[in-house]
Write a protein that holds these residues in place. Structure first.
Motif, PDB file in Angstrom:
ATOM      1  N   TYR A 265      11.225  11.660   1.586  1.00  0.00           N
ATOM      2  CA  TYR A 265      12.433  12.479   1.611  1.00  0.00           C
ATOM      3  C   TYR A 265      13.245  12.294   0.325  1.00  0.00           C
ATOM      4  O   TYR A 265      13.668  13.275  -0.302  1.00  0.00           O
ATOM      5  CB  TYR A 265      13.294  12.119   2.820  1.00  0.00           C
ATOM      6  CG  TYR A 265      14.662  12.765   2.783  1.00  0.00           C
ATOM      7  CD1 TYR A 265      14.812  14.128   3.036  1.00  0.00           C
ATOM      8  CD2 TYR A 265      15.800  12.023   2.463  1.00  0.00           C
ATOM      9  CE1 TYR A 265      16.065  14.736   2.977  1.00  0.00           C
ATOM     10  CE2 TYR A 265      17.050  12.613   2.406  1.00  0.00           C
ATOM     11  CZ  TYR A 265      17.176  13.973   2.666  1.00  0.00           C
ATOM     12  OH  TYR A 265      18.418  14.577   2.594  1.00  0.00           O
ATOM     13  N   MET A 266      13.446  11.054  -0.088  1.00  0.00           N
ATOM     14  CA  MET A 266      14.235  10.807  -1.291  1.00  0.00           C
ATOM     15  C   MET A 266      13.532  11.363  -2.529  1.00  0.00           C
ATOM     16  O   MET A 266      14.184  11.907  -3.430  1.00  0.00           O
ATOM     17  CB  MET A 266      14.503   9.312  -1.433  1.00  0.00           C
ATOM     18  CG  MET A 266      15.402   8.765  -0.328  1.00  0.00           C
ATOM     19  SD  MET A 266      15.952   7.043  -0.555  1.00  0.00           S
ATOM     20  CE  MET A 266      14.427   6.153  -0.244  1.00  0.00           C
ATOM     21  N   GLN A 267      12.210  11.264  -2.573  1.00  0.00           N
ATOM     22  CA  GLN A 267      11.456  11.801  -3.714  1.00  0.00           C
ATOM     23  C   GLN A 267      11.492  13.323  -3.770  1.00  0.00           C
ATOM     24  O   GLN A 267      11.288  13.910  -4.837  1.00  0.00           O
ATOM     25  CB  GLN A 267      10.008  11.323  -3.666  1.00  0.00           C
ATOM     26  CG  GLN A 267       9.830   9.851  -3.996  1.00  0.00           C
ATOM     27  CD  GLN A 267       8.386   9.405  -3.943  1.00  0.00           C
ATOM     28  OE1 GLN A 267       7.606   9.882  -3.099  1.00  0.00           O
ATOM     29  NE2 GLN A 267       8.009   8.479  -4.802  1.00  0.00           N
ATOM     30  N   SER A 268      11.765  13.972  -2.654  1.00  0.00           N
ATOM     31  CA  SER A 268      11.777  15.436  -2.613  1.00  0.00           C
ATOM     32  C   SER A 268      13.036  16.032  -3.235  1.00  0.00           C
ATOM     33  O   SER A 268      13.087  17.244  -3.493  1.00  0.00           O
ATOM     34  CB  SER A 268      11.656  15.924  -1.163  1.00  0.00           C
ATOM     35  OG  SER A 268      12.863  15.699  -0.433  1.00  0.00           O
ATOM     36  N   LEU A 269      14.035  15.203  -3.488  1.00  0.00           N
ATOM     37  CA  LEU A 269      15.311  15.683  -4.000  1.00  0.00           C
ATOM     38  C   LEU A 269      15.378  15.524  -5.514  1.00  0.00           C
ATOM     39  O   LEU A 269      14.810  14.601  -6.091  1.00  0.00           O
ATOM     40  CB  LEU A 269      16.465  14.916  -3.353  1.00  0.00           C
ATOM     41  CG  LEU A 269      16.533  14.980  -1.823  1.00  0.00           C
ATOM     42  CD1 LEU A 269      17.703  14.157  -1.309  1.00  0.00           C
ATOM     43  CD2 LEU A 269      16.649  16.424  -1.336  1.00  0.00           C
TER      44      LEU A 269
ATOM     45  N   ASP B 236       0.826  -1.212   0.000  1.00  0.00           N
ATOM     46  CA  ASP B 236       0.000   0.000   0.000  1.00  0.00           C
ATOM     47  C   ASP B 236       0.860   1.261   0.000  1.00  0.00           C
ATOM     48  O   ASP B 236       0.550   2.244  -0.698  1.00  0.00           O
ATOM     49  CB  ASP B 236      -0.934   0.005   1.215  1.00  0.00           C
ATOM     50  CG  ASP B 236      -2.081  -0.989   1.099  1.00  0.00           C
ATOM     51  OD1 ASP B 236      -2.302  -1.515  -0.012  1.00  0.00           O
ATOM     52  OD2 ASP B 236      -2.745  -1.243   2.127  1.00  0.00           O
ATOM     53  N   ILE B 237       1.933   1.252   0.777  1.00  0.00           N
ATOM     54  CA  ILE B 237       2.837   2.413   0.816  1.00  0.00           C
ATOM     55  C   ILE B 237       3.507   2.614  -0.541  1.00  0.00           C
ATOM     56  O   ILE B 237       3.596   3.735  -1.064  1.00  0.00           O
ATOM     57  CB  ILE B 237       3.897   2.245   1.924  1.00  0.00           C
ATOM     58  CG1 ILE B 237       3.269   2.404   3.297  1.00  0.00           C
ATOM     59  CG2 ILE B 237       5.052   3.240   1.742  1.00  0.00           C
ATOM     60  CD1 ILE B 237       2.747   3.809   3.594  1.00  0.00           C
ATOM     61  N   LEU B 238       3.983   1.534  -1.143  1.00  0.00           N
ATOM     62  CA  LEU B 238       4.645   1.645  -2.444  1.00  0.00           C
ATOM     63  C   LEU B 238       3.669   2.145  -3.508  1.00  0.00           C
ATOM     64  O   LEU B 238       4.039   2.959  -4.372  1.00  0.00           O
ATOM     65  CB  LEU B 238       5.220   0.285  -2.848  1.00  0.00           C
ATOM     66  CG  LEU B 238       6.342  -0.261  -1.958  1.00  0.00           C
ATOM     67  CD1 LEU B 238       6.734  -1.673  -2.402  1.00  0.00           C
ATOM     68  CD2 LEU B 238       7.565   0.649  -1.961  1.00  0.00           C
ATOM     69  N   LYS B 239       2.434   1.685  -3.438  1.00  0.00           N
ATOM     70  CA  LYS B 239       1.423   2.149  -4.391  1.00  0.00           C
ATOM     71  C   LYS B 239       1.118   3.628  -4.169  1.00  0.00           C
ATOM     72  O   LYS B 239       1.009   4.406  -5.134  1.00  0.00           O
ATOM     73  CB  LYS B 239       0.155   1.313  -4.254  1.00  0.00           C
ATOM     74  CG  LYS B 239      -0.919   1.646  -5.275  1.00  0.00           C
ATOM     75  CD  LYS B 239      -2.090   0.688  -5.150  1.00  0.00           C
ATOM     76  CE  LYS B 239      -3.135   0.970  -6.215  1.00  0.00           C
ATOM     77  NZ  LYS B 239      -4.288   0.003  -6.111  1.00  0.00           N
ATOM     78  N   LYS B 240       1.006   4.016  -2.916  1.00  0.00           N
ATOM     79  CA  LYS B 240       0.710   5.415  -2.584  1.00  0.00           C
ATOM     80  C   LYS B 240       1.801   6.343  -3.097  1.00  0.00           C
ATOM     81  O   LYS B 240       1.521   7.448  -3.580  1.00  0.00           O
ATOM     82  CB  LYS B 240       0.569   5.547  -1.067  1.00  0.00           C
ATOM     83  CG  LYS B 240       0.268   6.951  -0.572  1.00  0.00           C
ATOM     84  CD  LYS B 240       0.130   6.945   0.943  1.00  0.00           C
ATOM     85  CE  LYS B 240      -0.160   8.341   1.487  1.00  0.00           C
ATOM     86  NZ  LYS B 240      -0.278   8.333   2.984  1.00  0.00           N
TER      87      LYS B 240
ATOM     88  N   LEU C 248       9.452   4.203   6.936  1.00  0.00           N
ATOM     89  CA  LEU C 248       9.831   3.921   5.557  1.00  0.00           C
ATOM     90  C   LEU C 248       9.139   4.880   4.606  1.00  0.00           C
ATOM     91  O   LEU C 248       9.755   5.382   3.657  1.00  0.00           O
ATOM     92  CB  LEU C 248       9.474   2.480   5.203  1.00  0.00           C
ATOM     93  CG  LEU C 248       9.802   2.052   3.775  1.00  0.00           C
ATOM     94  CD1 LEU C 248      11.310   2.087   3.526  1.00  0.00           C
ATOM     95  CD2 LEU C 248       9.244   0.662   3.477  1.00  0.00           C
ATOM     96  N   ASP C 249       7.881   5.154   4.850  1.00  0.00           N
ATOM     97  CA  ASP C 249       7.149   6.127   4.038  1.00  0.00           C
ATOM     98  C   ASP C 249       7.822   7.501   4.118  1.00  0.00           C
ATOM     99  O   ASP C 249       7.986   8.188   3.099  1.00  0.00           O
ATOM    100  CB  ASP C 249       5.701   6.200   4.521  1.00  0.00           C
ATOM    101  CG  ASP C 249       4.844   7.113   3.672  1.00  0.00           C
ATOM    102  OD1 ASP C 249       5.061   7.168   2.443  1.00  0.00           O
ATOM    103  OD2 ASP C 249       3.957   7.788   4.235  1.00  0.00           O
ATOM    104  N   GLN C 250       8.241   7.893   5.312  1.00  0.00           N
ATOM    105  CA  GLN C 250       8.936   9.171   5.479  1.00  0.00           C
ATOM    106  C   GLN C 250      10.243   9.188   4.690  1.00  0.00           C
ATOM    107  O   GLN C 250      10.584  10.189   4.050  1.00  0.00           O
ATOM    108  CB  GLN C 250       9.215   9.413   6.966  1.00  0.00           C
ATOM    109  CG  GLN C 250       9.901  10.733   7.276  1.00  0.00           C
ATOM    110  CD  GLN C 250      10.254  10.873   8.755  1.00  0.00           C
ATOM    111  OE1 GLN C 250      10.022   9.950   9.553  1.00  0.00           O
ATOM    112  NE2 GLN C 250      10.793  12.012   9.137  1.00  0.00           N
ATOM    113  N   LEU C 251      10.969   8.083   4.713  1.00  0.00           N
ATOM    114  CA  LEU C 251      12.224   7.994   3.978  1.00  0.00           C
ATOM    115  C   LEU C 251      11.984   8.103   2.472  1.00  0.00           C
ATOM    116  O   LEU C 251      12.714   8.829   1.769  1.00  0.00           O
ATOM    117  CB  LEU C 251      12.917   6.671   4.297  1.00  0.00           C
ATOM    118  CG  LEU C 251      14.235   6.407   3.572  1.00  0.00           C
ATOM    119  CD1 LEU C 251      15.318   7.372   4.038  1.00  0.00           C
ATOM    120  CD2 LEU C 251      14.682   4.956   3.781  1.00  0.00           C
ATOM    121  N   ILE C 252      10.972   7.419   1.964  1.00  0.00           N
ATOM    122  CA  ILE C 252      10.662   7.500   0.535  1.00  0.00           C
ATOM    123  C   ILE C 252      10.309   8.920   0.150  1.00  0.00           C
ATOM    124  O   ILE C 252      10.779   9.452  -0.870  1.00  0.00           O
ATOM    125  CB  ILE C 252       9.525   6.521   0.179  1.00  0.00           C
ATOM    126  CG1 ILE C 252       9.994   5.077   0.348  1.00  0.00           C
ATOM    127  CG2 ILE C 252       9.034   6.763  -1.249  1.00  0.00           C
ATOM    128  CD1 ILE C 252       8.882   4.047   0.223  1.00  0.00           C
TER     129      ILE C 252
END
Length: 273
Positions: free
Chosen positions: A248-252, A44-48, A242-246
């Motif tokens: 963060y990485m997507q924000s860069l 669900d997190i990966l899909k979101k 893990l969602d927070q980490l994803i």
């Protein structure tokens, strides 16, 4: 460009049967938790976040939880080999290792509907024959070695080690995605009395460690490979981390998430230029 490869070892009950040799109800229920609770939360997190990942799956898991493996593929993720029943190849006779590898690939292909292209040793260790057997089976990548951190490389065969010297062997066609205990959820979070492992770190502490590792990888435009397990990362506060980490990485800028097959193709194309 920095590449992020999120990887998940979907061990389910296989790891308790093979590696830990604990088959009483409570240990096995940890494997069920990973399949029935951790995996749906994770997917669900990966899909979101619209992220594609690579799932290393023992054949035993595919046979035991086929609907979940089919969901992995249906949602655009990759399924790769993780042994037949989470067994270590170290010390295994070559014919036995070949038979188990081929059998596990056949089962994954039957359940998932597509032939796996990658492998991760359940032991994060290889036999002297493993790389050649992966080539023989038509696989393209492995993720079990530790001789780099954020750079892919071609795995070698037939290294020679004696008390006098170490001599590297010849280069294979297998692309290696290096792994590290620092980028694995198990040592941080898992508590197990047999064998003793006293993890149970706060998710906020692990978030800081993983962000620091990622920032270094991003600075060198490398490949950041994270290894997690559904029964561990699937706990509520950890999946939120893990969602927070994803996020963060997507924000860069200059960050792309890829399956390992996608990253392998990009690496080979770059090498060919």
């Amino acid at each position: 460009m920095t590449t992020v490869c999120l990887t998940f070892d979907f061990d389910a009950v296989a790891i308790w049967l093979s590696t830990f040799k604990q088959t009483s109800p409570t240990p096995l229920s940890r494997g069920e938790y990973g399949a029935n609770v951790g995996m749906p939360r994770l997917l669900d997190i990966l899909k979101k976040r619209d992220v594609r990942a690579t799932f290393f799956v023992p054949a035993h898991t595919a046979s035991s939880f086929p609907d979940m493996v089919r969901r992995i593929v249906a949602e655009g993720h990759e399924v790769a080999s993780h042994g037949y029943i989470h067994e270590s190849p170290v010390g295994m006779a070559i014919d036995d290792e070949r038979a188990l590898l081929n059998r596990s690939i056949e089962i994954l292909e039957k359940v998932a509907g597509e032939r796996p292209l990658g492998y991760r040793s359940p032991a994060w260790d290889l036999s002297d024959n493993t790389i050649r057997l992966l080539e023989e089976a038509g696989l393209t990548y492995d993720s079990s070695l530790m001789s780099d951190d954020f750079q892919l490389f071609y795995a070698r065969c037939n290294d020679k080690l004696s008390e006098e010297e170490f001599t590297p062997g010849e280069t294979s066609s297998i692309v290696e995605f290096p792994v590290a205990w620092e980028l694995d959820d198990y040592p941080y979070f898992q508590f197990s009395p047999r064998p003793l492992n006293t993890g149970l770190r706060l998710p906020s502490d692990v978030y800081k460690a993983w962000v620091s590792e990622f920032d270094y990888a991003h600075g060198m435009k490398g490949v950041f490979t994270l290894t997690c397990h559904p029964e561990i990362i699937g706990r509520g506060p950890r999946i939120q981390m893990l969602d927070q980490l994803i996020r963060y990485m997507q924000s860069l800028d200059g960050v792309r998430f890829k399956t390992m097959t996608q990253a392998t193709a990009a690496f080979k194309n770059q090498q060919a230029v």
